[in-house]
Design a protein around this motif. Structure first.
Motif, PDB file in Angstrom:
ATOM      1  N   LYS A 124       0.845  -1.194   0.000  1.00 49.88           N
ATOM      2  CA  LYS A 124       0.000   0.000   0.000  1.00 49.88           C
ATOM      3  C   LYS A 124       0.883   1.247   0.000  1.00 49.88           C
ATOM      4  N   GLY A 125       0.551   2.148  -0.876  1.00 47.77           N
ATOM      5  CA  GLY A 125       1.288   3.399  -0.934  1.00 47.77           C
ATOM      6  C   GLY A 125       2.673   3.275  -1.536  1.00 47.77           C
ATOM      7  N   TYR A 126       2.908   2.212  -2.318  1.00 49.19           N
ATOM      8  CA  TYR A 126       4.242   1.972  -2.884  1.00 49.19           C
ATOM      9  C   TYR A 126       4.745   3.173  -3.673  1.00 49.19           C
ATOM     10  N   TYR A 127       3.959   3.634  -4.642  1.00 51.49           N
ATOM     11  CA  TYR A 127       4.428   4.714  -5.511  1.00 51.49           C
ATOM     12  C   TYR A 127       4.618   6.033  -4.774  1.00 51.49           C
TER      13      TYR A 127
END
Length: 159
Positions: free
Chosen positions: A130-133
């Motif tokens: 989650k929220g990688y980018y």
């Protein structure tokens, strides 16, 4: 700027892809203006990009019939982003294990390899970060891209 960025093949591909992806958009969507004014817009877009004056606009929030919302780029920005993607695909290296890339096996190949490998293990864990980018260090990514791209206009579009 490298001539291949605005090759006829890339322009045609980006335009067709955009039209296909937005063919069910409502009547008030900007895609219809973009398509209607395409002959006038294309030279303007090319001129803005080549003169390093092209800037992406804020993304649009669209309300869907089921009351959910989706965020999309303007049609013009989506077109430029697709041109950029087509250009970068020819310039950046791709690891042989990236199966999502055309010619590397795709989803079916991934499933076959997993089916072969899973029996050797007692547990399997599927992850999605989650929220990688949003956590990618943009300055480090740009440094890595600069190893392969030296065009200041392309680098500006990326950043």
């Amino acid at each position: 700027m490298d001539k291949s960025f605005f090759s006829e093949k890339n322009i045609t591909s980006a335009y067709k892809n955009l039209c296909k992806n937005r063919k069910k958009h409502p009547a008030n969507s900007d895609i219809w203006h973009f398509r209607f004014h395409w002959p006038q817009l294309l030279p303007q877009i090319i001129n803005e990009v080549k003169s390093n004056n092209y800037r992406l606009k804020p993304m649009q929030v669209l309300n869907k019939r089921d009351k959910t919302q989706v965020v999309v780029w303007s049609s013009q920005d989506a077109f430029v982003i697709h041109l950029l993607t087509l250009y970068l695909q020819t310039k950046l290296p791709v690891h042989k294990q990236c199966q999502h890339v055309k010619g590397h096996g795709g989803g079916k190949q991934s499933v076959r390899e997993l089916s072969k490998t899973i029996p050797r293990y007692r547990f399997v864990c599927r992850t999605d970060i989650k929220g990688y980018y949003s956590n990618v260090k943009k300055n480090i990514l740009l440094q890595q891209i600069r190893q392969y791209i030296d065009d200041p206009i392309v680098l500006d579009l990326i950043s």
